[in-house]
Write a protein that holds these residues in place. Structure first.
Motif, PDB file in Angstrom:
ATOM      1  N   ARG A  18      -1.751   6.731   3.070  1.00 35.64           N
ATOM      2  CA  ARG A  18      -3.065   6.779   3.715  1.00 35.64           C
ATOM      3  C   ARG A  18      -3.714   8.143   3.560  1.00 35.64           C
ATOM      4  O   ARG A  18      -4.894   8.263   3.203  1.00 35.64           O
ATOM      5  CB  ARG A  18      -2.928   6.457   5.202  1.00 35.64           C
ATOM      6  CG  ARG A  18      -2.529   5.045   5.531  1.00 35.64           C
ATOM      7  CD  ARG A  18      -2.087   4.950   6.967  1.00 35.64           C
ATOM      8  NE  ARG A  18      -1.617   3.619   7.321  1.00 35.64           N
ATOM      9  CZ  ARG A  18      -0.817   3.349   8.345  1.00 35.64           C
ATOM     10  NH1 ARG A  18      -0.389   4.333   9.120  1.00 35.64           N
ATOM     11  NH2 ARG A  18      -0.446   2.117   8.594  1.00 35.64           N
ATOM     12  N   VAL A  19      -2.951   9.184   3.852  1.00 33.59           N
ATOM     13  CA  VAL A  19      -3.485  10.537   3.771  1.00 33.59           C
ATOM     14  C   VAL A  19      -3.889  10.867   2.340  1.00 33.59           C
ATOM     15  O   VAL A  19      -4.946  11.462   2.086  1.00 33.59           O
ATOM     16  CB  VAL A  19      -2.459  11.562   4.290  1.00 33.59           C
ATOM     17  CG1 VAL A  19      -3.033  12.978   4.222  1.00 33.59           C
ATOM     18  CG2 VAL A  19      -2.064  11.234   5.728  1.00 33.59           C
ATOM     19  N   MET A  20      -3.078  10.453   1.392  1.00 35.10           N
ATOM     20  CA  MET A  20      -3.369  10.727  -0.008  1.00 35.10           C
ATOM     21  C   MET A  20      -4.624   9.989  -0.475  1.00 35.10           C
ATOM     22  O   MET A  20      -5.418  10.525  -1.261  1.00 35.10           O
ATOM     23  CB  MET A  20      -2.158  10.342  -0.862  1.00 35.10           C
ATOM     24  CG  MET A  20      -0.912  11.143  -0.521  1.00 35.10           C
ATOM     25  SD  MET A  20       0.575  10.600  -1.399  1.00 35.10           S
ATOM     26  CE  MET A  20       0.320  11.416  -2.968  1.00 35.10           C
ATOM     27  N   ILE A  21      -4.826   8.771   0.005  1.00 36.19           N
ATOM     28  CA  ILE A  21      -6.036   8.022  -0.349  1.00 36.19           C
ATOM     29  C   ILE A  21      -7.275   8.742   0.175  1.00 36.19           C
ATOM     30  O   ILE A  21      -8.274   8.903  -0.546  1.00 36.19           O
ATOM     31  CB  ILE A  21      -5.972   6.582   0.208  1.00 36.19           C
ATOM     32  CG1 ILE A  21      -4.909   5.768  -0.538  1.00 36.19           C
ATOM     33  CG2 ILE A  21      -7.335   5.887   0.083  1.00 36.19           C
ATOM     34  CD1 ILE A  21      -4.632   4.406   0.070  1.00 36.19           C
ATOM     35  N   VAL A  22      -7.221   9.192   1.420  1.00 35.27           N
ATOM     36  CA  VAL A  22      -8.376   9.894   1.984  1.00 35.27           C
ATOM     37  C   VAL A  22      -8.649  11.196   1.232  1.00 35.27           C
ATOM     38  O   VAL A  22      -9.804  11.535   0.949  1.00 35.27           O
ATOM     39  CB  VAL A  22      -8.172  10.171   3.488  1.00 35.27           C
ATOM     40  CG1 VAL A  22      -9.267  11.093   4.022  1.00 35.27           C
ATOM     41  CG2 VAL A  22      -8.182   8.853   4.265  1.00 35.27           C
ATOM     42  N   ALA A 177      -0.073  -3.725   0.385  1.00 34.70           N
ATOM     43  CA  ALA A 177       0.648  -3.416  -0.854  1.00 34.70           C
ATOM     44  C   ALA A 177       2.153  -3.401  -0.613  1.00 34.70           C
ATOM     45  O   ALA A 177       2.941  -3.802  -1.482  1.00 34.70           O
ATOM     46  CB  ALA A 177       0.176  -2.070  -1.402  1.00 34.70           C
ATOM     47  N   TYR A 178       2.569  -2.957   0.565  1.00 42.87           N
ATOM     48  CA  TYR A 178       3.990  -2.926   0.922  1.00 42.87           C
ATOM     49  C   TYR A 178       4.547  -4.341   0.991  1.00 42.87           C
ATOM     50  O   TYR A 178       5.691  -4.593   0.591  1.00 42.87           O
ATOM     51  CB  TYR A 178       4.143  -2.223   2.265  1.00 42.87           C
ATOM     52  CG  TYR A 178       5.464  -1.520   2.486  1.00 42.87           C
ATOM     53  CD1 TYR A 178       5.812  -0.401   1.742  1.00 42.87           C
ATOM     54  CD2 TYR A 178       6.344  -1.958   3.464  1.00 42.87           C
ATOM     55  CE1 TYR A 178       7.008   0.258   1.958  1.00 42.87           C
ATOM     56  CE2 TYR A 178       7.549  -1.304   3.688  1.00 42.87           C
ATOM     57  CZ  TYR A 178       7.869  -0.198   2.926  1.00 42.87           C
ATOM     58  OH  TYR A 178       9.060   0.447   3.142  1.00 42.87           O
ATOM     59  N   SER A 204      -8.986   5.968  -5.982  1.00 47.29           N
ATOM     60  CA  SER A 204      -8.206   6.715  -4.986  1.00 47.29           C
ATOM     61  C   SER A 204      -6.840   6.078  -4.753  1.00 47.29           C
ATOM     62  O   SER A 204      -5.858   6.778  -4.463  1.00 47.29           O
ATOM     63  CB  SER A 204      -8.973   6.798  -3.664  1.00 47.29           C
ATOM     64  OG  SER A 204      -9.174   5.504  -3.110  1.00 47.29           O
ATOM     65  N   ILE A 205      -6.771   4.761  -4.885  1.00 45.06           N
ATOM     66  CA  ILE A 205      -5.527   4.031  -4.655  1.00 45.06           C
ATOM     67  C   ILE A 205      -4.631   4.082  -5.892  1.00 45.06           C
ATOM     68  O   ILE A 205      -3.432   4.362  -5.799  1.00 45.06           O
ATOM     69  CB  ILE A 205      -5.833   2.582  -4.255  1.00 45.06           C
ATOM     70  CG1 ILE A 205      -6.443   2.558  -2.839  1.00 45.06           C
ATOM     71  CG2 ILE A 205      -4.586   1.700  -4.334  1.00 45.06           C
ATOM     72  CD1 ILE A 205      -6.975   1.216  -2.406  1.00 45.06           C
TER      73      ILE A 205
END
Length: 225
Positions: A18-22, A177-178, A204-205
Protein backbone atom coordinates in the motif's frame (compact mmCIF):
# COMPACT_ATOMS: atom_id res chain seq x y z
CA UNK A 1 11.56 15.11 -0.85
CA UNK A 2 11.76 11.37 -1.53
CA UNK A 3 15.41 11.26 -0.50
CA UNK A 4 14.28 12.22 3.01
CA UNK A 5 12.11 9.10 3.19
CA UNK A 6 13.05 5.58 4.29
CA UNK A 7 10.92 2.49 3.80
CA UNK A 8 11.75 -0.92 5.20
CA UNK A 9 9.44 -3.47 3.63
CA UNK A 10 8.74 -7.12 2.97
CA UNK A 11 7.76 -8.57 -0.39
CA UNK A 12 4.18 -9.79 -0.59
CA UNK A 13 2.94 -7.87 2.43
CA UNK A 14 -0.27 -6.00 1.50
CA UNK A 15 0.53 -3.38 4.16
CA UNK A 16 3.95 -2.66 2.67
CA UNK A 17 2.56 -2.69 -0.85
CA UNK A 18 0.00 0.00 0.00
CA UNK A 19 2.69 2.46 1.00
CA UNK A 20 4.71 1.71 -2.11
CA UNK A 21 1.68 2.25 -4.36
CA UNK A 22 1.01 5.65 -2.81
CA UNK A 23 4.67 6.65 -3.17
CA UNK A 24 4.42 5.81 -6.87
CA UNK A 25 1.08 7.58 -7.29
CA UNK A 26 2.52 10.74 -5.70
CA UNK A 27 5.66 10.63 -7.89
CA UNK A 28 7.91 10.09 -4.90
CA UNK A 29 10.36 7.68 -6.49
CA UNK A 30 13.95 7.60 -5.29
CA UNK A 31 13.22 7.12 -1.58
CA UNK A 32 15.59 5.07 0.56
CA UNK A 33 14.29 1.53 0.75
CA UNK A 34 15.33 -1.93 1.81
CA UNK A 35 13.53 -5.21 1.24
CA UNK A 36 13.71 -7.51 4.25
CA UNK A 37 12.91 -11.20 4.58
CA UNK A 38 10.09 -12.36 6.83
CA UNK A 39 11.35 -15.93 6.50
CA UNK A 40 14.75 -14.94 7.89
CA UNK A 41 13.19 -12.92 10.70
CA UNK A 42 14.67 -9.66 9.42
CA UNK A 43 11.52 -7.79 10.43
CA UNK A 44 12.73 -8.28 14.03
CA UNK A 45 16.16 -6.78 13.32
CA UNK A 46 17.53 -3.83 15.27
CA UNK A 47 17.15 -1.64 12.18
CA UNK A 48 13.41 -2.28 12.14
CA UNK A 49 12.95 -2.18 15.92
CA UNK A 50 14.50 1.29 16.07
CA UNK A 51 11.75 2.57 13.78
CA UNK A 52 8.97 0.19 14.74
CA UNK A 53 9.19 -1.36 18.23
CA UNK A 54 6.42 -3.80 17.26
CA UNK A 55 8.88 -5.49 14.95
CA UNK A 56 6.56 -5.29 11.96
CA UNK A 57 6.77 -4.06 8.40
CA UNK A 58 6.38 -1.56 6.90
CA UNK A 59 8.66 0.73 8.84
CA UNK A 60 8.40 4.19 7.26
CA UNK A 61 10.11 7.43 8.12
CA UNK A 62 10.01 10.90 6.57
CA UNK A 63 12.54 13.25 8.12
CA UNK A 64 11.85 12.69 11.83
CA UNK A 65 8.26 11.54 11.33
CA UNK A 66 7.76 7.81 11.79
CA UNK A 67 4.55 6.20 10.48
CA UNK A 68 4.55 2.43 10.64
CA UNK A 69 0.86 1.75 10.14
CA UNK A 70 0.15 1.56 6.42
CA UNK A 71 -3.08 3.56 6.67
CA UNK A 72 -1.30 6.30 8.62
CA UNK A 73 1.59 6.46 6.14
CA UNK A 74 -0.76 6.59 3.14
CA UNK A 75 -2.93 9.33 4.64
CA UNK A 76 0.19 11.28 5.59
CA UNK A 77 1.66 11.10 2.09
CA UNK A 78 -1.60 12.14 0.44
CA UNK A 79 -1.98 15.02 2.90
CA UNK A 80 1.60 16.24 2.50
CA UNK A 81 1.62 16.00 -1.30
CA UNK A 82 -1.96 16.76 -2.29
CA UNK A 83 -0.94 18.76 -5.37
CA UNK A 84 1.67 16.26 -6.55
CA UNK A 85 0.98 13.20 -8.66
CA UNK A 86 -2.49 11.67 -8.64
CA UNK A 87 -5.10 12.88 -6.17
CA UNK A 88 -6.17 9.95 -4.00
CA UNK A 89 -9.06 11.47 -2.05
CA UNK A 90 -12.05 12.35 -4.29
CA UNK A 91 -13.60 15.81 -4.29
CA UNK A 92 -17.12 14.45 -4.73
CA UNK A 93 -18.72 14.02 -1.27
CA UNK A 94 -20.44 10.78 -2.29
CA UNK A 95 -17.22 9.25 -3.62
CA UNK A 96 -15.28 10.52 -0.62
CA UNK A 97 -17.76 8.92 1.79
CA UNK A 98 -17.62 5.65 -0.16
CA UNK A 99 -13.82 5.79 -0.19
CA UNK A 100 -13.62 6.05 3.58
CA UNK A 101 -16.19 3.30 4.06
CA UNK A 102 -14.57 0.83 1.70
CA UNK A 103 -10.98 1.50 2.72
CA UNK A 104 -11.70 0.70 6.35
CA UNK A 105 -13.79 -2.31 5.38
CA UNK A 106 -10.66 -3.59 3.67
CA UNK A 107 -9.35 -4.41 7.16
CA UNK A 108 -12.09 -7.03 7.55
CA UNK A 109 -11.28 -8.58 4.18
CA UNK A 110 -7.62 -8.73 5.14
CA UNK A 111 -8.33 -10.30 8.52
CA UNK A 112 -10.63 -13.00 7.19
CA UNK A 113 -8.15 -13.75 4.46
CA UNK A 114 -5.37 -14.04 7.04
CA UNK A 115 -7.51 -16.32 9.22
CA UNK A 116 -7.47 -18.88 6.41
CA UNK A 117 -3.98 -18.44 4.96
CA UNK A 118 -1.99 -17.99 8.16
CA UNK A 119 -3.90 -20.66 10.08
CA UNK A 120 -2.86 -23.21 7.51
CA UNK A 121 0.63 -21.97 6.72
CA UNK A 122 2.38 -20.21 9.58
CA UNK A 123 0.57 -19.35 12.78
CA UNK A 124 -0.83 -22.71 13.90
CA UNK A 125 1.42 -25.81 14.11
CA UNK A 126 0.11 -28.63 11.95
CA UNK A 127 -0.56 -30.88 14.97
CA UNK A 128 -2.83 -28.22 16.47
CA UNK A 129 -4.91 -27.53 13.39
CA UNK A 130 -8.53 -28.60 13.23
CA UNK A 131 -10.54 -29.19 10.06
CA UNK A 132 -13.58 -27.60 11.70
CA UNK A 133 -11.67 -24.35 12.35
CA UNK A 134 -10.35 -24.20 8.79
CA UNK A 135 -13.85 -24.91 7.43
CA UNK A 136 -15.30 -22.13 9.59
CA UNK A 137 -12.61 -19.68 8.50
CA UNK A 138 -13.09 -20.52 4.83
CA UNK A 139 -16.85 -20.05 5.11
CA UNK A 140 -16.32 -16.63 6.70
CA UNK A 141 -13.88 -15.64 3.95
CA UNK A 142 -16.25 -16.86 1.24
CA UNK A 143 -19.07 -14.74 2.69
CA UNK A 144 -16.74 -11.73 2.81
CA UNK A 145 -15.65 -12.16 -0.81
CA UNK A 146 -19.28 -12.45 -1.91
CA UNK A 147 -19.94 -9.16 -0.12
CA UNK A 148 -17.15 -7.47 -2.11
CA UNK A 149 -18.38 -9.03 -5.34
CA UNK A 150 -21.74 -7.38 -4.59
CA UNK A 151 -20.06 -4.07 -3.84
CA UNK A 152 -18.30 -4.09 -7.20
CA UNK A 153 -21.51 -5.06 -8.98
CA UNK A 154 -23.24 -2.00 -7.54
CA UNK A 155 -20.27 0.37 -7.89
CA UNK A 156 -20.88 3.55 -9.84
CA UNK A 157 -17.55 3.24 -11.64
CA UNK A 158 -14.65 0.85 -12.27
CA UNK A 159 -12.97 1.58 -8.95
CA UNK A 160 -13.93 0.69 -5.39
CA UNK A 161 -15.31 4.17 -4.63
CA UNK A 162 -16.57 5.12 -8.08
CA UNK A 163 -14.95 6.73 -11.09
CA UNK A 164 -11.57 7.59 -9.61
CA UNK A 165 -8.64 5.55 -8.32
CA UNK A 166 -8.43 6.44 -4.64
CA UNK A 167 -7.04 5.41 -1.27
CA UNK A 168 -9.81 2.81 -1.16
CA UNK A 169 -8.18 1.03 -4.10
CA UNK A 170 -4.77 1.41 -2.47
CA UNK A 171 -6.10 -0.51 0.53
CA UNK A 172 -8.27 -3.06 -1.26
CA UNK A 173 -6.25 -4.06 -4.33
CA UNK A 174 -3.27 -5.63 -2.48
CA UNK A 175 -5.69 -7.87 -0.57
CA UNK A 176 -7.47 -8.91 -3.77
CA UNK A 177 -4.09 -9.65 -5.37
CA UNK A 178 -3.17 -11.68 -2.28
CA UNK A 179 -6.27 -13.80 -2.84
CA UNK A 180 -5.08 -14.56 -6.35
CA UNK A 181 -1.61 -15.31 -5.06
CA UNK A 182 -3.09 -18.13 -2.97
CA UNK A 183 -5.16 -19.67 -5.74
CA UNK A 184 -8.40 -17.67 -5.62
CA UNK A 185 -10.68 -18.66 -8.51
CA UNK A 186 -11.78 -15.41 -10.12
CA UNK A 187 -14.23 -17.19 -12.45
CA UNK A 188 -16.69 -17.48 -9.56
CA UNK A 189 -16.53 -13.72 -8.94
CA UNK A 190 -16.51 -11.92 -12.32
CA UNK A 191 -16.72 -8.39 -10.93
CA UNK A 192 -13.75 -8.86 -8.62
CA UNK A 193 -11.87 -10.55 -11.46
CA UNK A 194 -12.57 -7.59 -13.74
CA UNK A 195 -11.40 -5.21 -11.02
CA UNK A 196 -8.19 -7.17 -10.49
CA UNK A 197 -7.44 -7.41 -14.20
CA UNK A 198 -8.12 -3.73 -14.80
CA UNK A 199 -5.67 -2.60 -12.11
CA UNK A 200 -2.83 -5.14 -12.13
CA UNK A 201 -1.11 -3.30 -14.97
CA UNK A 202 -1.60 0.19 -13.53
CA UNK A 203 1.84 1.78 -13.42
CA UNK A 204 2.00 2.30 -9.63
CA UNK A 205 0.90 -1.28 -9.01
CA UNK A 206 2.98 -2.99 -11.69
CA UNK A 207 6.11 -1.07 -10.69
CA UNK A 208 5.73 -2.05 -7.02
CA UNK A 209 4.57 -5.65 -7.67
CA UNK A 210 6.05 -7.99 -5.01
CA UNK A 211 9.30 -9.28 -6.55
CA UNK A 212 9.09 -12.65 -4.81
CA UNK A 213 5.78 -13.32 -6.54
CA UNK A 214 7.55 -13.18 -9.90
CA UNK A 215 9.91 -15.97 -8.90
CA UNK A 216 7.71 -18.48 -7.11
CA UNK A 217 4.51 -20.31 -8.13
CA UNK A 218 1.01 -19.46 -6.99
CA UNK A 219 -0.19 -21.55 -4.06
CA UNK A 220 -3.56 -23.30 -4.23
CA UNK A 221 -4.78 -22.79 -0.68
CA UNK A 222 -7.87 -20.80 -1.77
CA UNK A 223 -8.79 -22.74 -4.92
CA UNK A 224 -12.08 -23.91 -3.36
CA UNK A 225 -13.18 -20.49 -2.04
Amino acid sequence: MAKEMTLLWGSGSPSCWRVMIVLEEKNLQGYNQKMLSFEKGEHKSSQVMEMNPRGQLPAFKHNNHVLNESYAACFYLESQYQSQGNKLIPECPAEKAMMYQRMFEANTLGQKMADVIYYNCWKVPEAERHDSALKRNKEALTAEIKLWEGYMQKASGPFVAGNNFSLADVMVFPSVAYLYRFGFCGERYPKLAAYYNSLKDRSSIKTSWPPTWLKSPVQDLLKDI
